[in-house]
Enzyme design. Structure first.
Site, PDB file in Angstrom:
ATOM      1  N   LYS A 133       0.813  -1.269  -0.103  1.00  0.00           N
ATOM      2  CA  LYS A 133      -0.037  -0.007  -0.040  1.00  0.00           C
ATOM      3  C   LYS A 133       0.804   1.264  -0.080  1.00  0.00           C
ATOM      4  O   LYS A 133       1.633   1.414   0.847  1.00  0.00           O
ATOM      5  CB  LYS A 133      -0.869  -0.011   1.216  1.00  0.00           C
ATOM      6  CG  LYS A 133      -1.638  -1.310   1.398  1.00  0.00           C
ATOM      7  CD  LYS A 133      -2.843  -1.126   2.353  1.00  0.00           C
ATOM      8  CE  LYS A 133      -1.972  -1.435   3.722  1.00  0.00           C
ATOM      9  NZ  LYS A 133      -2.918  -1.795   4.829  1.00  0.00           N
ATOM     10  N   THR A 173      -9.268   9.474   7.785  1.00  0.00           N
ATOM     11  CA  THR A 173      -8.890   8.306   7.125  1.00  0.00           C
ATOM     12  C   THR A 173      -8.585   7.084   8.123  1.00  0.00           C
ATOM     13  O   THR A 173      -8.051   6.036   7.551  1.00  0.00           O
ATOM     14  CB  THR A 173      -7.665   8.429   6.197  1.00  0.00           C
ATOM     15  OG1 THR A 173      -6.693   8.934   7.261  1.00  0.00           O
ATOM     16  CG2 THR A 173      -7.885   9.455   4.869  1.00  0.00           C
ATOM     17  N   GLY A 211      -8.994   3.797  10.072  1.00  0.00           N
ATOM     18  CA  GLY A 211      -9.485   2.341   9.308  1.00  0.00           C
ATOM     19  C   GLY A 211      -9.408   2.026   8.021  1.00  0.00           C
ATOM     20  O   GLY A 211      -9.573   1.016   7.435  1.00  0.00           O
ATOM     21  N   THR A 212      -8.455   2.990   7.516  1.00  0.00           N
ATOM     22  CA  THR A 212      -8.331   2.709   6.042  1.00  0.00           C
ATOM     23  C   THR A 212      -7.794   1.038   5.734  1.00  0.00           C
ATOM     24  O   THR A 212      -8.286   0.503   4.744  1.00  0.00           O
ATOM     25  CB  THR A 212      -7.312   3.615   5.290  1.00  0.00           C
ATOM     26  OG1 THR A 212      -7.819   5.013   5.538  1.00  0.00           O
ATOM     27  CG2 THR A 212      -7.290   3.491   3.856  1.00  0.00           C
ATOM     28  N   GLY A 213      -6.688   0.847   6.414  1.00  0.00           N
ATOM     29  CA  GLY A 213      -5.943  -0.386   6.228  1.00  0.00           C
ATOM     30  C   GLY A 213      -6.811  -1.544   6.572  1.00  0.00           C
ATOM     31  O   GLY A 213      -6.844  -2.561   5.800  1.00  0.00           O
ATOM     32  N   CYS A 214      -7.652  -1.488   7.580  1.00  0.00           N
ATOM     33  CA  CYS A 214      -8.622  -2.522   8.145  1.00  0.00           C
ATOM     34  C   CYS A 214      -9.626  -2.725   7.019  1.00  0.00           C
ATOM     35  O   CYS A 214     -10.112  -3.758   6.559  1.00  0.00           O
ATOM     36  CB  CYS A 214      -9.235  -2.260   9.351  1.00  0.00           C
ATOM     37  SG  CYS A 214      -8.133  -1.781  10.717  1.00  0.00           S
TER      38      CYS A 214
END
Length: 267
Positions: free
Chosen positions: A176, A210, A212-215
């Site tokens: 990412k 942003t 919580g983007t990765g989860c």
């Protein structure tokens, strides 16, 4: 009586603020039409400003939750997030080995606010036990550096990072690139299995909310796999979903707000 939707299990920590962790995972799965189930690995006291406290669950509690779901309901894809300690990493890796469903491993190391969510002593267990069980690993650039020592400063570095992550055993690596300085106004991620390479680019939204983007991205990939999609299709659709969720991120409390998981319903 209608048939049950595809079945997706998240194994992760609880975020009391509702923006990341188990809460983000279940919202994502609902939005994408799969039935979300959960194994809580740790409880965090957390809000928009940061993490105030973390309490791990014992391995036997994690195992009992997982087996209760898998033995009765069944699982078509698994997403792992915050695992906190070497003992929990090893426990979850063993459970994945016995499941037979594809796993998306988000090797969560730190929170959006910089709070540590994985003990340094657990990194070796992630490398040795967990990543070899992954159909897809989804590290951000900080997690790549933690796991492999590769420091990424440009897109060529992302290719080196992908090779280093793949060497740890996952079938696919999704690197990412959101933490890179804006490249042509785009947020670029790289998906590769060592042979096929797919760059995923999306407009970079000017929105600081942003959390919580990765989860959310990892859960969206797992939802696609639960539906029977192959990895590239699942990742492409997940990227589209999370891009919309980032654009819909909203202020909450005094710090960083969450992405908008229900953006498709509010268009």
């Amino acid at each position: 009586m209608s048939d049950a939707p595809p079945l997706c299990l998240t194994v992760a920590g609880s975020d009391s603020g509702g923006g990341a962790g188990i809460q983000a995972d279940l919202k994502t799965m609902l939005a994408l039409g799969v039935h979300g189930m959960s194994v809580v690995t740790a409880v965090t006291a957390q809000n928009s400003l940061g993490v105030r406290g973390v309490w791990e669950l014992p391995p036997e509690a994690v195992t009992a939750q997982y087996r209760a779901v898998a033995d009765d309901i069944g699982v078509q894809a698994v997403k792992t997030g915050m695992l906190a300690s070497a003992a929990l990493v090893e426990t979850v890796a063993a459970l994945l080995a016995d499941t037979g469903a594809p796993a998306v491993v988000d090797p969560v190391g730190v929170s959006k606010h910089g709070d540590p969510l994985l003990a340094a002593s657990a990194l070796d267990a992630v490398r040795r036990e967990l990543l070899p069980r992954a159909a897809v690993a989804t590290p951000n650039l900080d997690e790549v550096a933690q796991l492999t020592g590769v420091v990424v400063e440009d897109e060529d570095g992302m290719r080196r990072a992908a090779d280093a992550v793949l060497a740890l055993g996952p079938e696919w690596a999704l690197i990412k690139g959101g933490h890179l300085a804006a490249h042509g106004g785009e947020a670029a991620d790289l998906l590769t299995d060592g042979e096929t390479a797919l760059w995923l680019r999306a407009p970079r939204h000017d929105n600081r909310h942003t959390h919580g983007t990765g989860c959310t991205l990892a859960s969206a990939v797992a939802a696609g796999l639960a539906k029977g999609q192959d990895v590239p299709q699942a990742v492409m659709e997940a990227k589209e979903y999370v891009t919309g969720a980032i654009a819909a991120g909203f202020a909450l409390g005094g710090g960083i707000g969450p992405v908008g998981h229900a953006w498709q319903w509010h268009r």
